[in-house]
Design an enzyme around this catalytic site. Structure first.
Site, PDB file in Angstrom:
ATOM      1  CE  LYS A  94      -6.611  -2.633  -1.041  1.00 24.98           C
ATOM      2  NZ  LYS A  94      -5.927  -1.692  -0.147  1.00 24.98           N
ATOM      3  CD  GLU A 116     -12.700  -7.098   2.033  1.00 24.68           C
ATOM      4  OE1 GLU A 116     -13.701  -7.549   1.432  1.00 24.68           O
ATOM      5  OE2 GLU A 116     -11.576  -6.989   1.514  1.00 24.68           O
ATOM      6  CB  SER A 382       0.603   0.052  -2.467  1.00 29.96           C
ATOM      7  OG  SER A 382       0.871   0.343  -1.109  1.00 29.96           O
TER       8      SER A 382
HETATM    9  C1  LIG Z   1      -5.040  -2.093   0.915  1.00 28.31           C
HETATM   10  C2  LIG Z   1      -3.713  -1.542   0.770  1.00 28.31           C
HETATM   11  C3  LIG Z   1      -2.567  -2.341   0.912  1.00 28.31           C
HETATM   12  C4  LIG Z   1      -2.618  -3.775   1.326  1.00 28.31           C
HETATM   13  O1  LIG Z   1      -3.259  -4.633   0.443  1.00 28.31           O
HETATM   14  P1  LIG Z   1      -2.479  -5.652  -0.462  1.00 28.31           P
HETATM   15  O2  LIG Z   1      -3.560  -6.502  -0.999  1.00 28.31           O
HETATM   16  O3  LIG Z   1      -1.527  -6.387   0.398  1.00 28.31           O
HETATM   17  O4  LIG Z   1      -1.794  -4.872  -1.511  1.00 28.31           O
HETATM   18  C5  LIG Z   1      -1.337  -1.766   0.680  1.00 28.31           C
HETATM   19  N1  LIG Z   1      -1.226  -0.468   0.361  1.00 28.31           N
HETATM   20  C6  LIG Z   1      -2.290   0.327   0.232  1.00 28.31           C
HETATM   21  C7  LIG Z   1      -2.093   1.762  -0.113  1.00 28.31           C
HETATM   22  C8  LIG Z   1      -3.561  -0.168   0.434  1.00 28.31           C
HETATM   23  O5  LIG Z   1      -4.611   0.635   0.311  1.00 28.31           O
END
Ligand SMILES: *Cc1c(COP(=O)(O)O)cnc(C)c1O
Length: 403
Positions: A94, A116, A382
């Protein structure tokens, strides 16, 4: 390379085929236009690009590595690789778009960032960016998520952000978006709503994708350096779809690379028990844009659920909606149970504790590996799972031998 595709979408009005656009109250139309113009101006500016490059390298710690999972591959077959966004500063992908959004906010002369957050990752990333640039920061968060993601709430407060609890409806991500949107509407001149994914009105889905594109560009080059070829498949979890768009956009013109977006199947396929928007939704409008949407007969967003707070959104990015229709990306899902299994597998076989969101992508990669052990699969990991450990141990610890 991905230049062809990325030049084609979105259209000037922010459409990906029929999806996207900006369905807004008149008061915001002008603001969105200003943001769009500013974005195009800075994305061509040498100063902006070199500042963002420098931030990525010296502050975020990019490029994040690609890692080959020896033990996981041995057990499940296939060759499993991770793009380590969990090692990006603040623990998830993010920050890639938050630093970009905050840079844009500074250029526009905004004083305050509003957003948010679901799992708290976007809130932490934005609070981090706000601290870096010396901007105020206000984060709206559902009360259910506040209870579940306590460490991230504290983190935001330590970083100097104000956390606004949201007690409406299901008290999760969708209500937090509603609440943040309302706060933004009150003062669009001095504030900017920094959307946390590739969702919302144009230009946000495009901007957030572009800021995340670095993940795909790095991963493609790193994978080729390591193996001399491209991966057979690339897998990412999809909440709104930002981490997925980031890595997919690096491979989208490589037709031979299969792309898989993984949605949360939750605890059952009953309405309210999952957030598998692409699998079960129909085109509709939410938060100012058109996309696949889990909705009732009147077009109201359905209640959603996932064990991963960052995935429980009834809509999805407009670009994903198009990519599903044109068949370039395959969308499938993984249940809570499968995600928890993958959470422990990755932790115990590789020493990497994934975010519950990312564990969905890992779970799917394990299935692909088992199905065809000759193939390679690259997972966008992610985020890291520190934020989830208390919740996981409390609810699932016993099953996995933790007393
Ligand atoms: C917020 C988040 C997501 C989901 O958000 P996307 O916009 O779909 O990428 C996925 N993995 C992590 C670690 C997150 O913090």
């Amino acid at each position: 390379m991905s230049e062809n595709y990325l030049k084609k979408y979105p259209t000037k009005e922010g459409f990906y085929k029929e999806y996207g656009g900006a369905f807004l109250p008149p008061a915001l139309e002008e603001e969105m236009k200003k943001i769009t113009d500013a974005y195009f101006a800075i994305s061509k500016s040498h100063n902006f690009i070199s500042e963002l490059r420098s931030i990525r390298k010296h502050y975020q710690g990019r490029p994040t590595p690609v890692y080959y999972c020896n033990r996981l591959s041995e057990k499940y077959g296939g060759r499993i690789y991770l793009k380590r966004e969990d090692l990006n500063h603040s623990g998830a992908h993010k920050l890639n778009h938050c630093m970009g959004e905050a840079l844009l906010a500074r250029y526009l002369g905004k004083k305050k960032l509003i957003a948010e957050t679901g799992a708290g990752q976007h809130g932490v990333a934005l609070a981090t960016a706000a601290a870096y640039f010396g901007l105020e920061c206000e984060i709206h968060m559902g009360e259910v998520d506040i209870a579940k993601e306590h460490p991230n709430v504290v983190r935001m407060e330590i970083l100097g952000a104000k956390v606004v609890p949201v007690s409406k409806g299901l008290k999760t991500l969708k209500e937090a978006v509603d609440s943040a949107f309302e706060a933004y509407l009150k003062d669009p001149v001095n504030t900017i709503y920094c959307i946390g994914s590739v969702v919302g009105p144009h230009p946000f889905p495009m901007m957030v994708r572009d800021f995340q594109h670095v993940v795909g560009v790095e991963a493609r080059e790193q994978f080729q350096d390591m193996t001399g070829e491209l991966p057979d498949s690339v897998v990412a979890c999809v909440g709104g779809g930002s981490n997925a768009m980031g890595i997919f956009s690096g491979f989208i013109d490589d037709e031979e690379v299969a792309l898989y977006g993984v949605e949360p199947g939750g605890r059952s396929m009953k309405t309210g028990d999952h957030a598998a928007t692409m699998m079960k939704g129909k085109p509709g409008i939410i938060h100012g844009f058109k996309c696949y949407l889990l909705q009732d007969e009147d077009g109201n967003p359905s209640p959603v659920y996932s064990i991963a707070s960052g995935l429980d959104y009834p809509g999805v990015g407009p670009e994903h909606s198009m990519l599903k229709d044109i068949g370039r990306v395959n969308y499938d899902m993984v249940t809570d149970k499968e995600a928890i299994d993958a959470f422990f597998e990755l932790s115990r076989l590789e020493g990497i504790i994934p975010a519950l969101e990312s564990a969905h992508a890992v779970a799917y990669a394990l299935k692909l590996a088992q199905k065809d052990p000759r193939k390679s699969v690259l997972v966008n990991l992610s985020g890291r799972g520190d934020k989830d450990i208390d919740f996981v141990v409390e609810n699932y610890g016993k099953q996995y031998g933790i007393e």
